[in-house]
Design an enzyme around this catalytic site. Structure first.
Site, PDB file in Angstrom:
ATOM      1  N   HIS A 106      23.989  79.642  -9.950  1.00 16.16           N
ATOM      2  CA  HIS A 106      22.021  78.835  -9.341  1.00 16.16           C
ATOM      3  C   HIS A 106      21.689  77.730  -9.257  1.00 16.16           C
ATOM      4  O   HIS A 106      20.412  77.681  -9.816  1.00 16.16           O
ATOM      5  CB  HIS A 106      20.854  79.545 -10.169  1.00 16.16           C
ATOM      6  CG  HIS A 106      20.959  81.698  -9.615  1.00 16.16           C
ATOM      7  ND1 HIS A 106      20.461  82.277  -8.901  1.00 16.16           N
ATOM      8  CD2 HIS A 106      21.899  82.540 -10.499  1.00 16.16           C
ATOM      9  CE1 HIS A 106      20.984  83.487  -8.678  1.00 16.16           C
ATOM     10  NE2 HIS A 106      21.497  83.851  -9.751  1.00 16.16           N
ATOM     11  N   GLU A 165      28.346  62.174   0.312  1.00 17.36           N
ATOM     12  CA  GLU A 165      27.693  61.986   1.746  1.00 17.36           C
ATOM     13  C   GLU A 165      28.171  62.112   3.620  1.00 17.36           C
ATOM     14  O   GLU A 165      27.523  63.516   4.041  1.00 17.36           O
ATOM     15  CB  GLU A 165      26.242  61.509   1.470  1.00 17.36           C
ATOM     16  CG  GLU A 165      25.238  60.809   0.246  1.00 17.36           C
ATOM     17  CD  GLU A 165      24.154  59.777   0.935  1.00 17.36           C
ATOM     18  OE1 GLU A 165      23.474  60.155   0.468  1.00 17.36           O
ATOM     19  OE2 GLU A 165      24.984  58.903   0.181  1.00 17.36           O
ATOM     20  N   LYS A 194      21.032  50.339  -7.161  1.00 16.14           N
ATOM     21  CA  LYS A 194      21.735  51.107  -6.774  1.00 16.14           C
ATOM     22  C   LYS A 194      23.585  51.200  -6.343  1.00 16.14           C
ATOM     23  O   LYS A 194      24.168  50.086  -6.098  1.00 16.14           O
ATOM     24  CB  LYS A 194      20.982  51.124  -5.166  1.00 16.14           C
ATOM     25  CG  LYS A 194      19.218  51.699  -5.230  1.00 16.14           C
ATOM     26  CD  LYS A 194      19.416  52.895  -5.982  1.00 16.14           C
ATOM     27  CE  LYS A 194      19.218  54.696  -4.684  1.00 16.14           C
ATOM     28  NZ  LYS A 194      18.893  54.632  -3.774  1.00 16.14           N
TER      29      LYS A 194
END
Ligand code: ARG
Length: 456
Positions: free
Chosen positions: A154, A288, A281
């Protein structure tokens, strides 16, 4: 136009647009030439083509291959597809003999053969890439066989595992992906050539000869099935969809692991990008995009299933729509495999941070419960309850289980002794998981070594 005999007018521009497949099936040029050469050699062998015609055809096809390879071939949409483009050029180059090549075959068996050959080549390439990625993962697994990390269910900290164990989970998935491709290859490796349009042919062709020349195990046994079966493409797409889903899971884990709150891994500059506005960043774009490419691969499977559903036998032009999903899925899968392999090879793992989080969230609670079963012989349900109470006390005090005193523990369960503290560390926890397939560092090291040997 090879079929123009009975037509007075030509096709409308729109007809040509919807009908032409040359924009995408030109990818089949190698397979088409290979198939035609095998067909011509067989026709010569049975005496349907003269030896001279066969030599001219072989030489002509080889020259056309060189033209295409060099980018000197001009593909013509008016000639619809790769088969007619090559055949027309052949006749242009060698004259009369070129017009004899299409004896005892149809574009229906031709395209079925070409696409099988193409998918077979794609399978071989992808299987090799899967093996490369498996080896890259197994090497990292060997390196991190003893490094604990939090294991999740989970996405909540569950029990400590080793990073190597986690990576080897993907090796198992990729191995199944490889074996799905091998199954698909075995079933697709029958040659439709010689099924002709749908009914077979009256020429005394030797289908075993063409099948063998093209590396097939056997000729297909029913001409109607042979020209209208696209199971092989569906199986390939199904294998691709499952394979892409596996890669998307690993990609997602990488996205999570390299995020600032986690920082379990650092991806290399080679596989990250910067932001045009936020100078700090480092974005995991490659991961992705692997995650996202799954959409087009599973979409390709659904597209072709939908094309095939309800098609009457035998060939129908609908089947021309089989190619783009197959090409696109193969390309997306291959690129995703390459990207993930690169990320796995380059990434660095912060084992100190992983170790710290492995202890977080009472990850060794199950070890405590197991100890209560093993030593003071509590029933597991009772042990579970006692442990739950100890977790609640520890949580209220803001310490982990090892931070409780013996007295605090004995207030809940008098049978607890100091020995319990030896099972509460992350290291003891992972080391104890020696059951077959478990996360103990010795298991993981042995599994990683096994894979590296298998893949060498
Ligand atoms: N371009 C066609 C395809 O991809 C080749 C087969 C054409 N057959 C036909 N009967 N029109 O399916």
């Amino acid at each position: 136009m090879q079929w123009g005999g009975r037509f007075a007018g030509g096709p409308s521009v729109i007809m040509q647009d919807i009908n032409a497949s040359i924009g995408f099936d030109r990818k089949l040029w190698r397979q088409d030439i290979r198939g035609s050469r095998a067909h011509a050699a067989m026709l010569a062998m049975i005496g349907v083509l003269s030896a001279g015609d066969e030599r001219a055809i072989a030489a002509g096809l080889e020259a056309i291959g060189r033209e295409i390879e060099a980018g000197r071939f001009s593909f013509d949409a008016a000639l619809e597809d790769i088969h007619m483009n090559i055949e027309a050029r052949l006749t242009e180059r060698i004259g009369e003999a070129g017009k004899r090549l299409h004896t005892a075959r149809s574009r229906n068996d031709q395209v079925a053969t070409d696409l099988r050959l193409w998918v077979r080549d794609a399978i071989d390439g992808l299987s090799g890439q899967l093996g490369d990625l498996m080896a890259a993962l197994a090497r990292r697994a060997a390196q991190h066989a003893g490094d604990p990390m939090p294991g999740f269910t989970h996405l909540q900290t569950a029990q400590p595992v080793t990073f190597g164990h986690h990576l080897l989970a993907y090796v198992e998935m990729l191995d199944r992906d490889r074996s799905r491709l091998a199954d698909c290859r075995r079933r697709l490796n029958a040659c439709p050539l010689g099924s002709a349009a749908l009914a077979g042919t009256s020429f005394p062709i030797d289908r075993d000869m063409t099948a063998a020349a093209l590396g097939f195990d056997r000729p297909t046994a029913n001409s109607l099935d042979a020209v209208s079966d696209r199971d092989f493409a569906l199986e390939f797409l199904a294998a691709a969809a499952i394979g892409a889903v596996h890669l998307s899971r690993l990609a997602e884990e990488m996205v999570i692991w390299c995020s600032a709150p986690f920082r379990f891994i650092r991806l290399s500059d080679g596989f990250t990008t910067g932001s045009s506005i936020m100078p700090q960043k480092r974005n995991p774009d490659a991961a992705e995009l692997v995650r996202a490419k799954t959409g087009r691969v599973t979409g390709g499977l659904v597209a072709l299933l939908t094309v095939m559903k309800g098609l009457p036998l035998a060939y129908a032009k609908d089947m021309q729509e089989d190619k783009e999903p197959v090409f696109d899925a193969a390309e997306a899968w291959a690129l995703s495999l390459a990207a993930i392999a690169g990320m796995v090879r380059d990434m660095t793992a912060d084992v100190v941070r992983m170790r710290a989080f492995a202890a977080d969230g009472f990850a060794t609670a199950t070890d405590l419960a197991d100890w209560l079963v093993r030593v003071p012989k509590l029933a597991f349900r009772d042990a579970h309850h006692v442990t739950g109470r100890l977790v609640a006390i520890a949580e209220a005090r803001g310490v982990d289980l090892a931070g409780l005193s013996l007295a605090e523990m004995q207030a809940v369960e008098p049978a607890i002794t100091t020995e319990v503290f030896s099972v509460l560390t992350v290291e003891a926890s992972v080391a104890s998981r020696t059951s077959f397939g478990g996360t103990a560092p010795a298991n993981v090291a042995a599994q990683a070594a096994h894979w590296l040997e298998m893949l060498a």
